[in-house]
Design a protein around this motif. Sequence first.
Motif, PDB file in Angstrom:
ATOM      1  N   LYS A   1       0.862  -1.088   0.025  1.00  0.00           N
ATOM      2  CA  LYS A   1       0.064   0.065  -0.001  1.00  0.00           C
ATOM      3  C   LYS A   1       0.719   1.245   0.044  1.00  0.00           C
ATOM      4  CE  LYS A   1      -4.407   1.573   1.926  1.00  0.00           C
ATOM      5  NZ  LYS A   1      -5.194   1.072   0.808  1.00  0.00           N
ATOM      6  N   GLU A   2       1.732   1.256   0.951  1.00  0.00           N
ATOM      7  CA  GLU A   2       2.763   2.412   0.786  1.00  0.00           C
ATOM      8  C   GLU A   2       3.508   2.694  -0.450  1.00  0.00           C
ATOM      9  OE1 GLU A   2       6.335   4.285   3.734  1.00  0.00           O
ATOM     10  OE2 GLU A   2       4.694   2.960   4.684  1.00  0.00           O
ATOM     11  N   ALA A   3       3.921   1.529  -1.275  1.00  0.00           N
ATOM     12  CA  ALA A   3       4.717   1.550  -2.537  1.00  0.00           C
ATOM     13  C   ALA A   3       3.368   1.909  -3.545  1.00  0.00           C
ATOM     14  CB  ALA A   3       5.223   0.322  -2.889  1.00  0.00           C
ATOM     15  N   GLY A   4       2.246   2.343  -3.160  1.00  0.00           N
ATOM     16  CA  GLY A   4       1.431   2.766  -4.355  1.00  0.00           C
ATOM     17  C   GLY A   4       0.553   1.644  -4.917  1.00  0.00           C
ATOM     18  N   PHE A   5       0.658   0.502  -4.406  1.00  0.00           N
ATOM     19  CA  PHE A   5      -0.369  -0.539  -4.944  1.00  0.00           C
ATOM     20  C   PHE A   5      -1.629  -0.443  -4.142  1.00  0.00           C
ATOM     21  CE2 PHE A   5       3.694  -2.372  -5.454  1.00  0.00           C
ATOM     22  CZ  PHE A   5       3.842  -2.731  -6.900  1.00  0.00           C
ATOM     23  N   ASP A   6      -2.749  -0.771  -5.171  1.00  0.00           N
ATOM     24  CA  ASP A   6      -4.192  -0.714  -4.883  1.00  0.00           C
ATOM     25  C   ASP A   6      -4.325  -2.189  -3.940  1.00  0.00           C
ATOM     26  OD1 ASP A   6      -6.707  -0.323  -4.085  1.00  0.00           O
ATOM     27  OD2 ASP A   6      -7.657  -1.040  -6.050  1.00  0.00           O
ATOM     28  N   VAL A   7      -3.766  -2.078  -2.541  1.00  0.00           N
ATOM     29  CA  VAL A   7      -4.142  -3.393  -1.646  1.00  0.00           C
ATOM     30  C   VAL A   7      -4.714  -3.064  -0.517  1.00  0.00           C
ATOM     31  CG1 VAL A   7      -2.764  -5.055  -0.489  1.00  0.00           C
ATOM     32  CG2 VAL A   7      -1.783  -4.130  -2.749  1.00  0.00           C
ATOM     33  N   PRO A   8      -5.926  -3.490  -0.439  1.00  0.00           N
ATOM     34  CA  PRO A   8      -6.930  -3.280   1.003  1.00  0.00           C
ATOM     35  C   PRO A   8      -6.091  -3.947   2.082  1.00  0.00           C
ATOM     36  CG  PRO A   8      -7.849  -4.934  -0.179  1.00  0.00           C
ATOM     37  CD  PRO A   8      -6.751  -4.314  -1.193  1.00  0.00           C
ATOM     38  N   ILE A   9      -6.170  -3.334   3.241  1.00  0.00           N
ATOM     39  CA  ILE A   9      -5.518  -3.713   4.367  1.00  0.00           C
ATOM     40  C   ILE A   9      -6.712  -3.746   5.692  1.00  0.00           C
ATOM     41  CG2 ILE A   9      -3.166  -3.092   3.998  1.00  0.00           C
ATOM     42  CD1 ILE A   9      -3.483  -0.733   5.666  1.00  0.00           C
ATOM     43  N   GLY A  10      -6.425  -4.480   6.534  1.00  0.00           N
ATOM     44  CA  GLY A  10      -7.381  -4.422   7.958  1.00  0.00           C
ATOM     45  C   GLY A  10      -8.836  -4.567   7.256  1.00  0.00           C
ATOM     46  N   GLU A  11      -9.782  -3.972   7.947  1.00  0.00           N
ATOM     47  CA  GLU A  11     -11.143  -3.976   7.636  1.00  0.00           C
ATOM     48  C   GLU A  11     -11.467  -3.741   6.023  1.00  0.00           C
ATOM     49  OE1 GLU A  11     -13.283  -1.433   9.916  1.00  0.00           O
ATOM     50  OE2 GLU A  11     -12.962  -2.411  12.035  1.00  0.00           O
ATOM     51  N   GLU A  12     -10.484  -3.102   5.397  1.00  0.00           N
ATOM     52  CA  GLU A  12     -10.553  -2.895   3.972  1.00  0.00           C
ATOM     53  C   GLU A  12     -10.680  -4.113   3.222  1.00  0.00           C
ATOM     54  OE1 GLU A  12      -8.047   0.029   2.399  1.00  0.00           O
ATOM     55  OE2 GLU A  12      -8.187   1.261   4.109  1.00  0.00           O
ATOM     56  N   ARG A  13      -9.793  -4.973   3.725  1.00  0.00           N
ATOM     57  CA  ARG A  13      -9.860  -6.517   2.820  1.00  0.00           C
ATOM     58  C   ARG A  13     -10.911  -7.082   2.919  1.00  0.00           C
ATOM     59  NH1 ARG A  13      -4.509  -8.900   2.494  1.00  0.00           N
ATOM     60  NH2 ARG A  13      -5.366 -10.876   3.316  1.00  0.00           N
ATOM     61  N   LEU A  14     -11.921  -7.353   4.085  1.00  0.00           N
ATOM     62  CA  LEU A  14     -13.196  -7.873   4.219  1.00  0.00           C
ATOM     63  C   LEU A  14     -14.006  -7.118   3.247  1.00  0.00           C
ATOM     64  CD1 LEU A  14     -14.703 -10.225   5.111  1.00  0.00           C
ATOM     65  CD2 LEU A  14     -15.111  -8.829   7.183  1.00  0.00           C
ATOM     66  N   GLU A  15     -14.067  -5.854   3.451  1.00  0.00           N
ATOM     67  CA  GLU A  15     -14.926  -4.951   2.542  1.00  0.00           C
ATOM     68  C   GLU A  15     -14.751  -5.208   1.169  1.00  0.00           C
ATOM     69  OE1 GLU A  15     -17.924  -2.356   1.526  1.00  0.00           O
ATOM     70  OE2 GLU A  15     -17.553  -3.187   3.439  1.00  0.00           O
ATOM     71  N   ARG A  16     -13.516  -5.171   0.599  1.00  0.00           N
ATOM     72  CA  ARG A  16     -13.238  -5.545  -0.819  1.00  0.00           C
ATOM     73  C   ARG A  16     -13.623  -7.232  -1.058  1.00  0.00           C
ATOM     74  NH1 ARG A  16      -9.055  -3.944  -4.119  1.00  0.00           N
ATOM     75  NH2 ARG A  16      -9.501  -1.637  -2.927  1.00  0.00           N
ATOM     76  N   ALA A  17     -13.371  -8.119  -0.014  1.00  0.00           N
ATOM     77  CA  ALA A  17     -13.821  -9.230  -0.729  1.00  0.00           C
ATOM     78  C   ALA A  17     -15.269  -9.509  -0.567  1.00  0.00           C
ATOM     79  CB  ALA A  17     -13.266 -10.216   0.680  1.00  0.00           C
ATOM     80  N   ILE A  18     -16.084  -8.880   0.254  1.00  0.00           N
ATOM     81  CA  ILE A  18     -17.465  -8.743  -0.104  1.00  0.00           C
ATOM     82  C   ILE A  18     -18.110  -8.349  -1.383  1.00  0.00           C
ATOM     83  CG2 ILE A  18     -19.542  -7.874   0.964  1.00  0.00           C
ATOM     84  CD1 ILE A  18     -18.222  -7.971   3.970  1.00  0.00           C
ATOM     85  N   ALA A  19     -17.386  -7.027  -1.697  1.00  0.00           N
ATOM     86  CA  ALA A  19     -17.720  -6.495  -2.725  1.00  0.00           C
ATOM     87  C   ALA A  19     -17.391  -7.297  -3.901  1.00  0.00           C
ATOM     88  CB  ALA A  19     -17.008  -5.065  -2.999  1.00  0.00           C
ATOM     89  N   ASP A  20     -16.114  -7.874  -3.917  1.00  0.00           N
ATOM     90  CA  ASP A  20     -15.722  -8.893  -5.004  1.00  0.00           C
ATOM     91  C   ASP A  20     -17.130 -10.049  -5.089  1.00  0.00           C
ATOM     92  OD1 ASP A  20     -13.739  -7.586  -5.702  1.00  0.00           O
ATOM     93  OD2 ASP A  20     -12.392  -8.573  -4.613  1.00  0.00           O
ATOM     94  N   GLY A  21     -17.040 -10.784  -3.824  1.00  0.00           N
ATOM     95  CA  GLY A  21     -17.975 -11.770  -3.617  1.00  0.00           C
ATOM     96  C   GLY A  21     -19.457 -11.283  -4.646  1.00  0.00           C
ATOM     97  N   ALA A  22     -20.032 -10.017  -4.306  1.00  0.00           N
ATOM     98  CA  ALA A  22     -21.144  -9.846  -4.902  1.00  0.00           C
ATOM     99  C   ALA A  22     -20.938  -9.664  -6.541  1.00  0.00           C
ATOM    100  CB  ALA A  22     -21.510  -8.433  -4.385  1.00  0.00           C
ATOM    101  N   VAL A  23     -19.997  -9.266  -7.051  1.00  0.00           N
ATOM    102  CA  VAL A  23     -19.757  -9.050  -8.411  1.00  0.00           C
ATOM    103  C   VAL A  23     -19.553 -10.746  -9.050  1.00  0.00           C
ATOM    104  CG1 VAL A  23     -18.124  -8.561 -10.007  1.00  0.00           C
ATOM    105  CG2 VAL A  23     -18.432  -7.097  -8.275  1.00  0.00           C
ATOM    106  N   LEU A  24     -19.028 -11.419  -8.153  1.00  0.00           N
ATOM    107  CA  LEU A  24     -18.835 -12.747  -8.544  1.00  0.00           C
ATOM    108  C   LEU A  24     -20.312 -13.495  -8.584  1.00  0.00           C
ATOM    109  CD1 LEU A  24     -17.232 -14.941  -9.582  1.00  0.00           C
ATOM    110  CD2 LEU A  24     -16.395 -15.806  -7.289  1.00  0.00           C
ATOM    111  N   ALA A  25     -20.986 -13.304  -7.650  1.00  0.00           N
ATOM    112  CA  ALA A  25     -22.247 -13.935  -7.485  1.00  0.00           C
ATOM    113  C   ALA A  25     -23.102 -13.668  -8.578  1.00  0.00           C
ATOM    114  CB  ALA A  25     -23.156 -13.366  -6.159  1.00  0.00           C
ATOM    115  N   ARG A  26     -23.148 -12.247  -9.070  1.00  0.00           N
ATOM    116  CA  ARG A  26     -23.936 -11.890 -10.278  1.00  0.00           C
ATOM    117  C   ARG A  26     -23.368 -12.662 -11.513  1.00  0.00           C
ATOM    118  NH1 ARG A  26     -26.714  -6.844  -9.890  1.00  0.00           N
ATOM    119  NH2 ARG A  26     -26.310  -5.735  -7.649  1.00  0.00           N
ATOM    120  N   GLU A  27     -21.981 -12.974 -11.533  1.00  0.00           N
ATOM    121  CA  GLU A  27     -21.727 -13.478 -12.743  1.00  0.00           C
ATOM    122  C   GLU A  27     -22.121 -15.055 -12.802  1.00  0.00           C
ATOM    123  OE1 GLU A  27     -17.367 -13.459 -12.914  1.00  0.00           O
ATOM    124  OE2 GLU A  27     -17.288 -11.329 -12.896  1.00  0.00           O
TER     125      GLU A  27
END
Length: 229
Positions: free
Chosen positions: A140-166
């Motif tokens: 994250k400090e190097a500039g990559f779009d990498v979620p940390i902490g609570e952001e990781r679960l939030e991102r996973a849930i959002a990705d899960g919703a996208v995958l569920a639609r597919e």
Amino acid sequence: MTRPRRRHPALEGIDVEALAAFRSGLRRRYTDDEILTELRASAERLGRSPTMREFAADPDATVHPQTVIEHFGTWNAAKRAAGLQPRRFISRDELLTQLRELGDELGRAPTVRDIEARRGRMASKSLIWHTFGSLAAALKEAGFDVPIGEERLERAIADGAVLARELGHLPKMAEWKDARSRDPKLLSEWQVYRMVDVQPGAWSAFQYLVRERLHEEGVSVAQDGALAL
């Protein structure tokens, strides 16, 4: 049943002993003394013991860093043989530069496996952990779009919703694993499983969170996990 991977005919015809002799011949292009002389000369030009990256960038150095490692085992072993002090401490900025350059090489955010595969060519994962607290924090400090902490679960849930639609239904672990093989930016199924940390049934708890997100987005989910799209 998994079919055995077919090797290219050219690989089948390689003479193992001839290949070993060929490699040995390549290594003999430089003697150990010649390599040590190159290291000392580079250190003199630079004004300090060179890192592998600095040596590779030295326009007057004629030996590739990998050749040095092949002769001496590790970069620091070669520097010790040359009478140069290994640089034990790599600055925070140098670590970030290494991660960015590796990311450019891969075309994505590096993983632990990527770093371990380049042992000797870049800083160890333990040094990165010690400096930044985690690989995710370093990325994250190097500039990559990498979620940390609570952001990781939030991102996973959002990705899960996208995958569920597919898929048309809430994703199963095997389906998530298959999706990640196509998109390495996704967390692994086991990262998601451990992150939810609800036992028993961590994955079903994750599916529940995905279902709640879909409900918020106006998508109905049946009892069996099917989506009413």
